[in-house]
Motif scaffolding. Structure first.
Motif, mmCIF file in Angstrom:
data_model
loop_
_atom_site.group_PDB
_atom_site.id
_atom_site.type_symbol
_atom_site.label_atom_id
_atom_site.label_comp_id
_atom_site.label_asym_id
_atom_site.label_seq_id
_atom_site.Cartn_x
_atom_site.Cartn_y
_atom_site.Cartn_z
ATOM 1 N N SER A 37 -20.836 -27.747 -1.241
ATOM 2 C CA SER A 37 -21.281 -27.497 -2.606
ATOM 3 C C SER A 37 -20.114 -27.136 -3.508
ATOM 4 N N VAL A 38 -20.322 -27.389 -4.819
ATOM 5 C CA VAL A 38 -19.422 -26.939 -5.874
ATOM 6 C C VAL A 38 -20.253 -26.095 -6.818
ATOM 7 N N GLU A 39 -19.859 -24.836 -7.028
ATOM 8 C CA GLU A 39 -20.667 -23.922 -7.829
ATOM 9 C C GLU A 39 -19.837 -23.340 -8.963
ATOM 10 N N VAL A 40 -20.485 -23.092 -10.083
ATOM 11 C CA VAL A 40 -19.852 -22.411 -11.207
ATOM 12 C C VAL A 40 -20.323 -20.962 -11.192
ATOM 13 N N ALA A 41 -19.378 -20.042 -11.329
ATOM 14 C CA ALA A 41 -19.732 -18.621 -11.250
ATOM 15 C C ALA A 41 -19.009 -17.837 -12.331
ATOM 16 N N GLY A 42 -19.640 -16.713 -12.723
ATOM 17 C CA GLY A 42 -19.019 -15.784 -13.659
ATOM 18 C C GLY A 42 -18.610 -16.445 -14.951
ATOM 19 N N PRO A 43 -17.444 -16.078 -15.475
ATOM 20 C CA PRO A 43 -17.010 -16.603 -16.775
ATOM 21 C C PRO A 43 -16.485 -18.035 -16.722
ATOM 22 N N GLY A 44 -16.379 -18.590 -15.505
ATOM 23 C CA GLY A 44 -15.889 -19.967 -15.417
ATOM 24 C C GLY A 44 -15.140 -20.282 -14.146
#
Length: 564
Positions: A77-84
């Protein structure tokens, strides 16, 4: 895996308008495993170029990565987290394949062909034969030798070279010091004088004794050897050559023996004096003169370094006609180019930080590709015992020799302690910790981990648990098992980064992380007593951990004992 994801990121970033051509995304292992296996803050770095919120940029990058698509056998998987942040998670089955590859590579795991067999030279130690190697020389020796090991591991054809000078004032003073001690043996009634040595001590020496002469006991030993060999035959010999040559021979034998104790063996020795004999240093002066960078003033020969970015010009030849050491250093480096080396590494102490740029300036003026030259500057060493510094002097009678340090703490500890800090960091060598024969000692901690795995494998053999030639590694699904595999898979990357940055401490730090990960694995995952397929898979994982620890210690020049 890191290289695979980095390339995918670069591929995606090339499709986004406004991303600088030279932008290189950086991937790191997150401190918190919940944030994935690799992460990058590239979106936040790009915000000032793209004039958009980092989170929005990260979402776009992730969407384009999924559209490539990334190989699902590698990346889950590729995930986006927090501010970027962009977080990547490995596919579980990929970890099983990685482990199989580690086991298949065996002792070659961690090696690569980045260097493609190109010739490289590492110059280190380079102490003139005026006395025993000191603790300060020790950091140079171990650092240079390990850098050479690292370059070898990434595929360079490495030459280890020792550059020295057996001429000049230092050697003359050495010969005069030996002669004075010899004459005192011939005639015990010679007048004496007291001179101040290190730490305010006063030492009685025979007349005549050279100003700033060498006071170590080794000078007396060499003089005694000459007296035993020649009796009084050298009494009236004014020429210091026999005294200097005898001292050089004895001291060099001592230096070689000390280096050998640390597993250090040079491929070649280069004598600075040959550059005088073959005229190379004067060829440098004339070549710089032809380029318009030489002039004479006050009887000296000057290098016009002010025209090359330095605040002032630099003397190459003193008014006495004696070259400063920069001149033979320039000539010596030209020989490295002439010998075909494509990667040239110099290991120098911090006292060279202001002088080596003059050598590089001259090489560049003369048309040599100075991008091939890398200078590693290391900070000096303080021995500490009981929280207090141990006094040292490189010339006087109170210095601490490298042999004395090895005698006290051992070869492996000596090497590891010199390597466990960044070269550009001042090193406090804690003798109390170094003598600690427990897991508090960082090198023992690694060696214990290796020995413990060997013990586990012996125990498995005793109870009849045989290693399978084809274990089912997909059974390794426990969090501690997967965490250990993820550490082991980083080894080639760590070796490459340490080699490229000339920072062996990266390997030392990494091996500790492997040892910690193995301990957690073994605390949570039994091997003996489990169903045979799982036991065999775990035994294979233990063997891979042993392999990485052994290979890493080999790079550092440290033994990997099977029993402790």
């Amino acid at each position: 895996m890191k290289a695979y994801i980095e390339e995918a990121l670069r591929q995606v970033l090339r499709t986004i308008d406004g991303v600088p051509e030279d932008f290189r995304p950086e991937l790191e292992k997150p401190n918190n495993p919940e944030h994935g296996d690799l992460a990058t803050n590239a979106a936040m770095q790009l915000a000032r170029y793209l004039k958009r919120p980092p989170r929005q940029i990260a979402e776009e990058i992730a969407e384009r990565l999924r559209a490539l698509p990334l190989d699902p056998r590698r990346v889950a998987s590729v995930e986006v987290a927090g501010p970027g942040f962009l977080n990547f998670r490995f596919a579980p089955d990929y970890l099983a394949q990685v482990l199989a590859d580690i086991l298949a590579a065996g002792e070659r795991y961690g090696r690569s062909d980045l260097g493609q067999g190109r010739p490289a030279i590492v110059e280190y130690v380079s102490a003139n034969p005026t006395g025993p190697l000191t603790v300060g020389h020790g950091r140079n020796a171990v650092l240079g030798d390990t850098i050479a090991n690292l370059l070898d591991w990434i595929g360079y054809r490495v030459t280890r070279e020792y550059y020295y000078n057996d001429a000049g004032r230092q050697m003359r003073v050495l010969g005069e010091s030996v002669r004075a001690r010899y004459l005192a043996l011939v005639d015990p009634n010679l007048p004496t004088k007291k001179i101040q040595a290190a730490e305010g001590e006063w030492v009685e020496v025979p007349e005549p004794f050279p100003e700033d002469g060498y006071l170590g006991d080794y000078i007396i030993d060499i003089a005694r050897m000459l007296y035993e060999q020649h009796g009084e035959a050298l009494r009236d010999v004014e020429d210091i050559t026999p005294f200097k040559e005898a001292a050089e021979k004895v001291i060099f034998e001592d230096i070689r023996r000390t280096l050998a104790r640390l597993g250090i063996h040079m491929d070649s020795y280069f004598n600075e004096h040959t550059l005088y004999e073959n005229g190379k240093i004067w060829e440098v002066v004339e070549a710089l003169r032809a380029k318009g960078y030489i002039y004479e003033k006050d009887g000296a020969v000057w290098f016009r370094t002010s025209a090359l970015g330095k605040d002032q010009d630099t003397v190459l030849v003193k008014r006495t006609g004696e070259p400063t050491y920069r001149l033979p250093d320039i000539a010596y480096h030209i020989t490295k180019f002439e010998r075909g080396f494509e990667r040239i590494v110099d290991v120098f102490g911090a006292d060279h930080i202001a002088t080596y740029p003059d050598v590089l300036r001259a090489l560049e003026v003369l048309g040599y590709d100075v991008s091939k030259v890398d200078v590693v500057i290391y900070q000096f060493v303080t021995l500490v015992r009981g929280g207090e510094p141990v006094k040292m002097s490189t010339r006087k009678a109170t210095y601490v020799t490298l042999d004395e340090l090895i005698d006290e703490v051992g070869e492996d500890v000596t090497r590891f302690f010199f390597l466990m800090r960044s070269p550009n960091t001042h090193l406090e060598f804690d003798l109390d910790l170094a003598r600690e024969a427990s897991e508090k000692n960082p090198v023992f901690y690694l060696q214990y981990a290796h020995a413990r795995i060997c013990s586990i494998m012996r125990k498995a053999d005793e109870v009849g648990l045989k290693e399978s030639p084809n274990p089912d590694l997909t059974l390794l699904q426990h969090e501690a098992e997967q965490a250990l595999i993820k550490e082991l898979m980083r080894f080639p990357e760590v070796i490459q980064e340490a080699a490229q940055t000339y920072e062996p401490h990266r390997v030392a730090n990494y091996l500790r992380e492997v040892a910690v990960a193995f301990t957690k694995f073994y605390d949570h995952c039994r091997i003996i007593g489990e169903p045979e397929p799982l036991a065999q898979a775990r035994l294979a994982l233990a063997r891979a951990a042993r392999l990485v620890l052994a290979n890493g210690l080999r790079v550092l020049g440290i033994s990997a004992p099977e029993r402790m």
